[in-house]
Design an enzyme around this catalytic site. Sequence first.
Site, PDB file in Angstrom:
ATOM      1  N   LYS A  26       0.814  -1.149   0.050  1.00 27.96           N
ATOM      2  CA  LYS A  26       0.036  -0.051  -0.012  1.00 27.96           C
ATOM      3  C   LYS A  26       0.874   1.356   0.008  1.00 27.96           C
ATOM      4  O   LYS A  26       0.662   2.026  -0.774  1.00 27.96           O
ATOM      5  CB  LYS A  26      -1.052   0.142   1.446  1.00 27.96           C
ATOM      6  CG  LYS A  26      -2.001   0.925   1.237  1.00 27.96           C
ATOM      7  CD  LYS A  26      -3.016   0.775   2.661  1.00 27.96           C
ATOM      8  CE  LYS A  26      -4.088   1.710   2.232  1.00 27.96           C
ATOM      9  NZ  LYS A  26      -5.132   1.024   1.889  1.00 27.96           N
ATOM     10  N   ARG A  96      -2.950   2.712   8.977  1.00 27.37           N
ATOM     11  CA  ARG A  96      -3.338   1.154   8.449  1.00 27.37           C
ATOM     12  C   ARG A  96      -2.166   0.650   8.304  1.00 27.37           C
ATOM     13  O   ARG A  96      -1.174   1.117   8.105  1.00 27.37           O
ATOM     14  CB  ARG A  96      -4.067   1.547   6.826  1.00 27.37           C
ATOM     15  CG  ARG A  96      -5.113   2.254   6.899  1.00 27.37           C
ATOM     16  CD  ARG A  96      -5.803   2.383   5.340  1.00 27.37           C
ATOM     17  NE  ARG A  96      -6.512   3.475   4.999  1.00 27.37           N
ATOM     18  CZ  ARG A  96      -7.756   3.544   4.774  1.00 27.37           C
ATOM     19  NH1 ARG A  96      -8.408   2.462   4.958  1.00 27.37           N
ATOM     20  NH2 ARG A  96      -8.418   4.635   4.741  1.00 27.37           N
ATOM     21  N   GLY A 105      -7.891  -7.590   5.729  1.00 28.64           N
ATOM     22  CA  GLY A 105      -8.790  -7.496   6.874  1.00 28.64           C
ATOM     23  C   GLY A 105      -8.211  -8.401   8.047  1.00 28.64           C
ATOM     24  O   GLY A 105      -8.598  -8.556   9.077  1.00 28.64           O
ATOM     25  N   MET A 107      -5.415  -7.263   9.714  1.00 24.91           N
ATOM     26  CA  MET A 107      -4.523  -6.353  10.472  1.00 24.91           C
ATOM     27  C   MET A 107      -5.638  -5.279  10.869  1.00 24.91           C
ATOM     28  O   MET A 107      -6.530  -5.017  10.381  1.00 24.91           O
ATOM     29  CB  MET A 107      -3.145  -6.188  10.318  1.00 24.91           C
ATOM     30  CG  MET A 107      -2.322  -7.168  10.393  1.00 24.91           C
ATOM     31  SD  MET A 107      -0.529  -6.706   9.770  1.00 24.91           S
ATOM     32  CE  MET A 107      -0.989  -6.514   7.835  1.00 24.91           C
ATOM     33  N   ARG A 352      -3.563  -1.275  -6.813  1.00 22.46           N
ATOM     34  CA  ARG A 352      -2.920  -2.342  -6.632  1.00 22.46           C
ATOM     35  C   ARG A 352      -3.235  -3.181  -7.811  1.00 22.46           C
ATOM     36  O   ARG A 352      -4.305  -2.976  -8.426  1.00 22.46           O
ATOM     37  CB  ARG A 352      -3.193  -3.301  -5.375  1.00 22.46           C
ATOM     38  CG  ARG A 352      -4.469  -3.388  -5.225  1.00 22.46           C
ATOM     39  CD  ARG A 352      -4.843  -4.156  -3.758  1.00 22.46           C
ATOM     40  NE  ARG A 352      -6.300  -4.093  -3.981  1.00 22.46           N
ATOM     41  CZ  ARG A 352      -6.937  -4.830  -2.332  1.00 22.46           C
ATOM     42  NH1 ARG A 352      -6.167  -4.770  -1.445  1.00 22.46           N
ATOM     43  NH2 ARG A 352      -8.205  -4.509  -2.474  1.00 22.46           N
ATOM     44  N   HIS A 469      -9.018 -43.473  -3.474  1.00 22.11           N
ATOM     45  CA  HIS A 469      -9.016 -43.899  -4.828  1.00 22.11           C
ATOM     46  C   HIS A 469      -9.817 -43.155  -5.601  1.00 22.11           C
ATOM     47  O   HIS A 469      -9.797 -42.836  -6.754  1.00 22.11           O
ATOM     48  CB  HIS A 469      -9.586 -45.641  -4.408  1.00 22.11           C
ATOM     49  CG  HIS A 469      -9.943 -46.310  -5.696  1.00 22.11           C
ATOM     50  ND1 HIS A 469     -11.110 -46.284  -6.380  1.00 22.11           N
ATOM     51  CD2 HIS A 469      -9.160 -46.902  -6.629  1.00 22.11           C
ATOM     52  CE1 HIS A 469     -10.944 -46.864  -7.616  1.00 22.11           C
ATOM     53  NE2 HIS A 469      -9.733 -47.229  -7.655  1.00 22.11           N
ATOM     54  N   SER A 778      11.585 -43.827 -17.037  1.00 22.09           N
ATOM     55  CA  SER A 778      10.533 -42.875 -16.668  1.00 22.09           C
ATOM     56  C   SER A 778      10.332 -43.046 -15.177  1.00 22.09           C
ATOM     57  O   SER A 778      10.184 -44.126 -14.592  1.00 22.09           O
ATOM     58  CB  SER A 778       9.159 -43.496 -17.238  1.00 22.09           C
ATOM     59  OG  SER A 778       7.996 -42.547 -16.914  1.00 22.09           O
ATOM     60  N   CYS A 845       6.259 -39.910 -14.825  1.00 25.55           N
ATOM     61  CA  CYS A 845       4.887 -40.051 -15.020  1.00 25.55           C
ATOM     62  C   CYS A 845       4.014 -40.382 -13.716  1.00 25.55           C
ATOM     63  O   CYS A 845       2.995 -40.847 -13.643  1.00 25.55           O
ATOM     64  CB  CYS A 845       4.866 -41.392 -15.778  1.00 25.55           C
ATOM     65  SG  CYS A 845       5.481 -42.842 -14.924  1.00 25.55           S
ATOM     66  N   TYR A 865      10.540 -35.094 -20.795  1.00 28.00           N
ATOM     67  CA  TYR A 865       9.138 -34.824 -20.827  1.00 28.00           C
ATOM     68  C   TYR A 865       8.385 -35.118 -19.455  1.00 28.00           C
ATOM     69  O   TYR A 865       9.116 -35.750 -18.703  1.00 28.00           O
ATOM     70  CB  TYR A 865       8.601 -35.866 -21.847  1.00 28.00           C
ATOM     71  CG  TYR A 865       8.438 -37.215 -21.579  1.00 28.00           C
ATOM     72  CD1 TYR A 865       7.381 -37.798 -20.932  1.00 28.00           C
ATOM     73  CD2 TYR A 865       9.383 -38.113 -21.958  1.00 28.00           C
ATOM     74  CE1 TYR A 865       7.447 -39.207 -20.422  1.00 28.00           C
ATOM     75  CE2 TYR A 865       9.536 -39.524 -21.777  1.00 28.00           C
ATOM     76  CZ  TYR A 865       8.538 -39.879 -21.161  1.00 28.00           C
ATOM     77  OH  TYR A 865       8.332 -41.341 -20.551  1.00 28.00           O
TER      78      TYR A 865
END
Length: 894
Positions: A26, A96, A105, A107, A352, A469, A778, A845, A865
Amino acid sequence: MTKWVYSFGGGKAEGRADMKNLLGGKGANLAEMSNLGIPVPPGFTISTEVCTYYYANGETYPQTLKDEVMAALSQVEEDIGLKFGSTADPLLVSVRSGARASMPGMMDTILNLGLNDKSVEGLAKRSNDARFAYDSYRRFIQMYSNVVLGVDHHNFEEILDEVKEDKGVSLDTDLDAADLKKVVAKYKDKVAEQLGKPFPQDVHEQLWGAVGAVFGSWMNQRAITYRRLHDIPAEWGTAVNVQSMVFGNMGSDCSTGVCFTRNPSTGENEFYGEFLVNAQGEDVVAGIRTPQQLTLAGKNAQSSDLPAMEECMPEVFKELNAIRHKLEAHYKDMQDMEFTVQQNRLWMLQTRTGKRTTKAALKIAVDMAREGLITRKDAIKRIDPASLDQLLHPTLDPKAPRKILGRGLPASPGAASGKVVFSAEEAEDWVNNRKEKVILVRIETSPEDIGGMHVSEGILTTRGGMTSHAAVVARGMGTPCVAGAGEIRVDYAAKTIKVAGQVVKEGDIITLDGSTGEVFIGAVATIQPELTGDFGTLMEWVDTIRTLKVRANAETPLDAATARKFGAEGIGLCRTEHMFFDPKRIIAMREMILAETEKGRRAALAKLLPFQRQDFIELFEIMQGLPVTIRLLDPPLHEFLPNSEAEIAEVAKEAGVEPAVVKARNTALHENNPMLGHRGCRLGITYPEIYEMQARAIFEAAVHVSRETGRTVVPEIMIPLVGAKKELDLMKACIDKEAEAVFAEQKYSVKYMVGTMIELPRAALLAGEIAKTGEFFSFGTNDLTQTTFGMSRDDSGPFLEVYRAKGIYEHDPFASLDQAGVGELIRIAAERGRATRAGLKLGICGEHGGDPASIHFCQGAGLDYVSCSPYRVPIARLAAAQAALGGSSSSGTA
Ligand code: PEP
Ligand code: MG
C-alpha cells in the site's frame, strides 16, 4: 543512519513502487501515485524495518523514530493546510497496516484519528455539519477503544441501541447531532468505566497508540494463521501508513468508490466500478446501499435506475478515467483502485494489481500482449497454471438457481448432474441399458468400481481424502468428484442419502461441483469449457517457448482422445492393468490367477490376448504416430480377486471351481505389505508368460496399425518396479524373443524400445548399470516417493496432516515433489543413466508430472518430458513454458 519514515503527497514522494519490501504494497503504491502526479491525500509510511526492530527490541521503537514522525506530520499539515489537534482546522488521519503481500482484513485500521472534545467542534465548523462531526467522533471512539484499548464492540452497540430506543427510532441515520453528542458522552463514560482512565484527548497519544496497535496486530492469531496458509514469513513485518483523512460523506458533492481498469470478471477492456454518493468506504463494502455504476455502459448493463458517475459527476469521472489509463499504462497490468471525492475533489486512496477470474486473466494477458503493453513472455508468466483447471471442465452456470444438500472435498474439478445410484454395477446398468446419466454415490470406491466410475457423470463419496481411490481415479478420468462428504449419510440397504433431515433416494437427481466440493439437490445448469479464443492463443504461445514435452497418462481410447484434444504429445504411461477390469476380461484374468499351472495360465492369457491387441490398436490409431509408452502389468494379483462372499461365489461359478478354491487363492495371495510385495516386474520374473502375452499384443497391434496406415509406430515398452539390472535383462530378453516371433509370423517389423520405470531408490542409485539395458527411464514418483520416505501412499493421509501442521514437511510429498530427497535421487539417476547411455530419454509419469512446482524441477533436472492425466496437460504445457522462462518455482517439500 537508517531512515524509518517515508513521506508522500503533493506530487512527490520519498518512496517508489519497487520499495514494497520496505514500505509494504500500500505504502509503495501511494508513493508511486504521488510521484506520478496523481492526487493522493498526503501522508507517510513507517517502514517494515520498524516492525522488525519493534519485535527484536521488546516492543520498543528506534530512537530517532519520534522525530522522523513529527517531521513527516508537519509536512502533511503543510501540504493539506490543516493542523493535527487544532480546534479550528483539525487534521484527521487514518492509520493502516500495509504488508508486502496483501493480507485483507487481517490487521488493524483506525480512521478519523485526531478527534477529541475540542477538534470535533472544529470539524463541525469546517464541514458545516455538526451531525457529521459527532458521527465521525463516535465512530472513532468505538474503533480506537476496540482496536487499541481492547474494549469490546458490544459495549458501544448497546449504547447506540439505547439512544435509538429512547428516541423511538430504529436507524442510525435518524439520530441528529444532539443525539450523537449524547452517544459520544456515554461512549466516553463507558471507556472510563472499563479502563479506569478517560479516553485519550491528547492526539499524539492517540497516534502512537494506533501505530503500536497496528504493529501489534502483525502477531495476532488471525494474521499468523493467514501467513501460514499463504506462506508469508513473519520476518517480513508490516509497514504503517498514516494518511490525512478525506471524506466522501460530507454532502452530495462527495462520494467514494472502487474501480478496476478492466472488467475483472470478463477481462473486457472497459472501465468498471461502483460508487456511493455521500458515503464512506466501508458503506460500499458493507453493501447496505445499492451502489451506482461509474459508466453509462455499466449502468445499462445492470439496468440500473441510479445515475452513473459519468452523468452525475462528469468532471470527476473524466479525471478518474484519465487516472485509470495512466495507472494501467504505468503498471502494465490491470489495477484495482479506491477513491474518494470530497467536495468535488478526487483523491486516490489505493491502487494495486487487481484480482481476476481465470477467464479474465487470460483475456487481459492476451489483449495486453496484442496491445504491445507487455510481451508474450510476460503474458505467459502472468497466468497461474493451476488456475487453468477452472476452464477445462464444465462449470456451474453462475446465474442458475441451486439448493445445497451438503459439502465435501473438491476432489476432481468440474460440475455434473445425474440420477443417484449406489453401486458401480447399477451405474453401468442405468447408463448402458436405460441410457440414463448417473452420479455414483459410495461410502468409498475400490478398483472394482472402475467400470461404474467410468460411465458416471460424477462421483460422490462420504469417506476418504484428496488422494483416496475415488479422487485419484476421478481426476485421471476428468470426472467431477466430491470426496469425503462426512455430513452425508449413505444407506446402501435403503438406497438413500440423508443430510440434516433431507433425504435423497435412488433415481433422484443431484448436482456435484467438484471444484468447490458442493452437492446440490436437483439439476443445476452448467456451462461447457471453451478451448479456443484467448485460451487457444495463449497455449500456442506457450508451445513456442517450452522445451519440455508433455505427454499424458492414458489407457482408454476416451482418455487418449481427450489427451490429444488438450495437446498431449504422446502417452507417457499406459497402465495396462486398468484394461483388465472390464467385465468381459476380468473373468479371464481371474481364471489366470486361479490357474495352478503354467499351462492353465497360458490358456487364460490366450483369451486376454485379443482384447489387449485391440486396446493397443485403438491407442496407436488415436495417437497417430506419437510415442506411446506401455507399462506391463504392475499391481499385486489379489487386487483382481473379489472379497465379499457373494462375489466369491459368483467368481467360483464362472471359473467352474468351488468357492473354497477362490478363498484359498485369496489367502495364498494375501500380503502384509502388498505395495512392497509380489508386484511390478516381480510378476514378470515369476510368471514370464504374462509379460509375453502383453508384449505379443503390443507387437501385433503395432504391426497392424503400421501396415494399415503406413505410419511409423514405435512402442515404448516399460517394465515397472525394477531394482536390479538383471531383472530388466530377463524381461527384455523375453520381450525381444516375442518381437522376433511376431515379426517373423507377420513378415513385417517395427522399431520398439524397452525401458524401465525408476521407482525404487535402488534403481536410482544403480541407474548407470540399469541404463546398459534400459533404453529409456520414466520416473514413477508415486512409488519413488513412497519408497524413499518409507511411507505408504495409501495410508499416510492422516499423519501427513499432522506433519504438515508441525512444519516437518511443507507440502504433501505425494502431490508436490520432494525436491530435496526424491529430487536428489532423480538427479542422481539422470546423471548416472546418461553417463552410461548418452541422450537417454528421461520422463516422469507419477502424479507430480502435472504439478507446476514439480515441472519446474523436471526442467532443471534435464528431463525430456512430463506425463500427467489428460486434464492436466494444458496446465503442464503452461508450467513447462514458465519453467523454460526461468523465474520462481516453489521449492517443494522440506
Ligand atoms: C508411479 O509409481 O509413480 C507410477 C506412475 O506408477 P503407479 O502410480 O501406477 O504405481
Ligand atoms: Mg508405480
